[in-house]
Motif scaffolding. Structure first.
Motif, PDB file in Angstrom:
ATOM      1  N   ALA A  85      -2.976 -15.444  -3.349  1.00 34.17           N
ATOM      2  CA  ALA A  85      -3.223 -16.565  -2.026  1.00 34.17           C
ATOM      3  C   ALA A  85      -2.543 -17.771  -2.081  1.00 34.17           C
ATOM      4  CB  ALA A  85      -4.782 -16.977  -2.003  1.00 34.17           C
ATOM      5  N   LEU A  88       1.406 -17.586  -0.637  1.00 33.46           N
ATOM      6  CA  LEU A  88       1.255 -16.578   0.919  1.00 33.46           C
ATOM      7  C   LEU A  88       0.590 -18.044   1.712  1.00 33.46           C
ATOM      8  CD1 LEU A  88      -0.606 -13.205   0.344  1.00 33.46           C
ATOM      9  CD2 LEU A  88       1.528 -13.941   0.390  1.00 33.46           C
ATOM     10  N   GLY A  89       0.300 -18.892   0.940  1.00 31.60           N
ATOM     11  CA  GLY A  89      -0.482 -19.842   2.394  1.00 31.60           C
ATOM     12  C   GLY A  89       0.251 -20.663   2.620  1.00 31.60           C
ATOM     13  N   ASN A 157       6.895 -19.761   9.820  1.00 29.37           N
ATOM     14  CA  ASN A 157       5.198 -19.600   8.652  1.00 29.37           C
ATOM     15  C   ASN A 157       4.560 -18.571   9.872  1.00 29.37           C
ATOM     16  OD1 ASN A 157       5.738 -21.463   6.426  1.00 29.37           O
ATOM     17  ND2 ASN A 157       6.807 -22.416   7.938  1.00 29.37           N
ATOM     18  N   GLU A 159       1.709 -16.085  11.456  1.00 31.21           N
ATOM     19  CA  GLU A 159       0.047 -16.713  11.055  1.00 31.21           C
ATOM     20  C   GLU A 159      -0.017 -15.382  10.575  1.00 31.21           C
ATOM     21  OE1 GLU A 159      -4.075 -17.080  13.621  1.00 31.21           O
ATOM     22  OE2 GLU A 159      -2.771 -16.033  14.648  1.00 31.21           O
ATOM     23  N   THR A 162      -3.040 -14.264   4.589  1.00 30.38           N
ATOM     24  CA  THR A 162      -3.069 -15.572   3.283  1.00 30.38           C
ATOM     25  C   THR A 162      -3.771 -14.914   1.849  1.00 30.38           C
ATOM     26  OG1 THR A 162      -3.859 -17.043   3.607  1.00 30.38           O
ATOM     27  CG2 THR A 162      -1.830 -17.540   5.063  1.00 30.38           C
ATOM     28  N   TYR A 164      -6.434 -16.504   1.599  1.00 32.70           N
ATOM     29  CA  TYR A 164      -7.526 -17.407   1.835  1.00 32.70           C
ATOM     30  C   TYR A 164      -8.863 -16.573   2.291  1.00 32.70           C
ATOM     31  CZ  TYR A 164     -10.117 -21.782   3.626  1.00 32.70           C
ATOM     32  OH  TYR A 164     -10.488 -23.473   3.954  1.00 32.70           O
ATOM     33  N   CYS A 387      -5.776 -24.190   2.450  1.00 32.57           N
ATOM     34  CA  CYS A 387      -4.537 -23.052   2.872  1.00 32.57           C
ATOM     35  C   CYS A 387      -3.407 -23.731   3.934  1.00 32.57           C
ATOM     36  CB  CYS A 387      -5.087 -21.889   2.950  1.00 32.57           C
ATOM     37  SG  CYS A 387      -3.896 -20.609   3.620  1.00 32.57           S
ATOM     38  N   LYS A 389      -0.770 -22.323   5.667  1.00 30.88           N
ATOM     39  CA  LYS A 389      -0.329 -21.756   6.310  1.00 30.88           C
ATOM     40  C   LYS A 389      -1.938 -21.860   7.431  1.00 30.88           C
ATOM     41  CE  LYS A 389       3.029 -18.879   5.608  1.00 30.88           C
ATOM     42  NZ  LYS A 389       3.736 -17.838   4.690  1.00 30.88           N
ATOM     43  N   CYS A 390      -2.537 -21.687   7.028  1.00 28.34           N
ATOM     44  CA  CYS A 390      -4.224 -21.303   7.908  1.00 28.34           C
ATOM     45  C   CYS A 390      -4.161 -22.770   8.506  1.00 28.34           C
ATOM     46  CB  CYS A 390      -5.799 -21.081   6.734  1.00 28.34           C
ATOM     47  SG  CYS A 390      -4.968 -20.141   5.917  1.00 28.34           S
TER      48      CYS A 390
END
Ligand code: FAD
Length: 463
Positions: A85, A88-89, A157, A159, A162, A164, A387, A389-390
């Protein structure tokens, strides 16, 4: 039969899913073209790293601490490091900082540091403050130029899943839904922020007839649910019949955004056994299929954004002085043409959402203010998302919905010269949020087919 009226805000009888899906067949390709091939709409300026969560302590491990994301994966130690995570985030690709004023004078067309990549026309990405006065979509700078954030590539990036999750993510969603308590805010920080959350009351009365009609509709809906041809009939929380219209709209926008995020993470899911990114039907069934109200709210948001983009279209085309790409005439023309392709598609259907029915009573202005303040609180909550990306997509989408509401409620239909002041970031957020919803609608249809095929296969086996 097209319009989403307040009645439809409670039940979705008027605008059918198939109507919106038909529209989306034309809107989605135009949106993909706009957001994936233009520099202007594929980059977003956002302050991702310099703001603390204003509502609780990020250091306590509940939020802002990457450990809360890692915790939730059952066997983290077994997962290759690149699929964890925390990895990935993370944001990918080069970032460029917002240029400071002095830098702009010295080197007017380049970002201060970093680069967004060779192929990226920075003149179509970076916003120069000293040109604000000449533009229609700028607001005065209220903090130092450097606090305006970084430019990031949305294409680099995407969506998607991730990892999260856990208490940190839940705490943010819970706080978002608590923000819906218009009458008595149970959100301690609203008061702390000096916002009046009590300006409600008689407003709910104005919609009694609507609510009663919705009750009748509910019976119809229950009957329709037994019809196999309408598997996704909305059941939108009629248990809260005392809620006023604005509160319901607020809830639906939040829930629809949540549903769209869930759709993307299920659609672009990492199979941690094979390392493949692929749709996860189980994820879809558990988060969306079993909750038709969530899907209904997603479609509701699609209708809302469609209306906002359609309404904005003529204002963008009339404002020929708005420049998407400073100093790059060709790209500017291309970008504008792609914007118009989207707005024309969105306007190709009869008015799909009737915003004129909201904020109509005597308390209108204060309700609107309350509504706006709650939106601002939700966008502040995005700084509590642990996170990167989130947080990027959470910020972009809350800004996108905020912009849509600004267009719907602040733009006077009869006065073309009265276009709202929109920043570049608001335009990018609006069109990318619309693109997210278009992609969610597409994914939901495909997921639905997968479920139907699986069920049909099961029936054949049972025979
Ligand atoms: P959650 O999705 O966390 O939901 C919490 C609770 O809210 C549920 O138990 C349910 O009661 C309720 N709920 C769920 N959906 C809805 C709905 N549509 N309407 C109303 N109520 C609902 N994860 C990623 O993998 N990728 C991302 O890009 C990503 N972005 C995020 C952005 C934000 C702003 C936040 C807060 C989280 C994000 N997450 C992302 C995490 C993701 O949304 C979930 O929180 C996580 O996957 C854990 O899911 P969950 O099943 O525990 O339920």
């Amino acid at each position: 039969l097209w319009q989403i009226s307040p009645k439809a805000i409670v039940s979705d009888a008027c605008a059918s899913y198939s109507t919106l899906e038909r529209l989306n067949r034309n809107v989605k390709p135009a949106l993909d073209d706009l957001t994936q091939t233009t520099d202007f709409f594929s980059h977003y300026r956002v302050n991702l790293f310099h703001k603390k969560c204003p509502f609780w302590d990020d250091e306590n491990g509940m939020c802002g601490n990457i450990a809360c994301a890692v915790e939730t994966l059952d066997n983290e130690a077994d997962i290759p490091p690149v699929w964890r995570a925390s990895e990935l985030g993370k944001l990918e690709g080069p970032r460029a900082s917002h240029p400071g004023k002095s830098m702009q004078k010295e080197q007017p067309k380049r970002p201060l540091q970093g680069g967004l990549g060779d192929a990226v026309g920075e003149s179509c990405v970076v916003e120069y403050d000293d040109e604000c006065d000449d533009r229609d979509y700028c607001v005065p700078e209220d903090e130092s130029a450097f606090s305006k954030g970084d430019y990031v590539s949305l294409l680099r990036n995407p969506e998607r899943f991730t990892g999260y999750a856990g208490d940190g993510a839940k705490q943010v969603w819970d706080a978002i839904y608590r923000e819906n308590c218009f009458q008595r805010s149970s959100f301690p920080n609203s008061a702390a922020l000096g916002q009046d959350t009590s300006a409600r009351g008689p407003a709910a009365m104005d919609f009694r007839a609507v609510i009663e009609a919705a009750g009748r509709q509910h019976v119809l809906e229950q009957q329709r649910q037994h019809n196999p041809l309408t598997p996704f009939v909305a059941k939108t929380g009629l248990e809260h019949e005392d809620e006023c219209l604005e509160k319901r709209v607020f809830y639906r926008v939040m829930s629809g955004m949540h549903a769209s995020i869930s759709t993307h993470l299920c659609w672009d899911f990492l199979n941690q056994t094979t390392g493949q990114w692929q749709p996860n039907v189980g994820c879809y069934i558990g988060r969306l299929h079993k909750f038709p109200d969530r899907i209904s709210n997603l479609y509701f948001n699609y209708a809302l954004l469609t209306r906002a983009v359609a309404k904005l279209g003529p204002h963008l085309s009339e404002r020929k002085d708005y420049t998407f790409c400073q100093g790059d005439f060709d790209q500017d023309v291309v970008t504008r043409a792609k914007v118009m392709a989207v707005t024309e598609q969105a306007a190709s259907v009869p008015q799909i959402f009737d915003e004129s029915l909201m904020f109509k009573n005597g308390e209108g202005p204060s309700l609107k203010e309350d509504f706006r303040n709650r939106f601002r609180n939700v966008s502040r909550l995005m700084d509590c998302v642990g996170c990167d990306k989130c947080r990027l997509w959470g910020k972009l989408q809350t800004a996108g919905y905020g912009t849509a509401l600004k267009v719907l409620f602040e733009l006077d239909n009869n006065d073309a010269a009265d276009a709202p002041v929109l920043q570049r970031t608001e335009l990018v957020a609006l069109f990318n949020t619309y693109a997210r919803l278009a992609s969610s609608l597409n994914a939901i249809q495909k997921f639905r087919e997968m479920v139907e095929n699986a069920e049909a296969g099961k029936r054949v086996e049972e025979r």
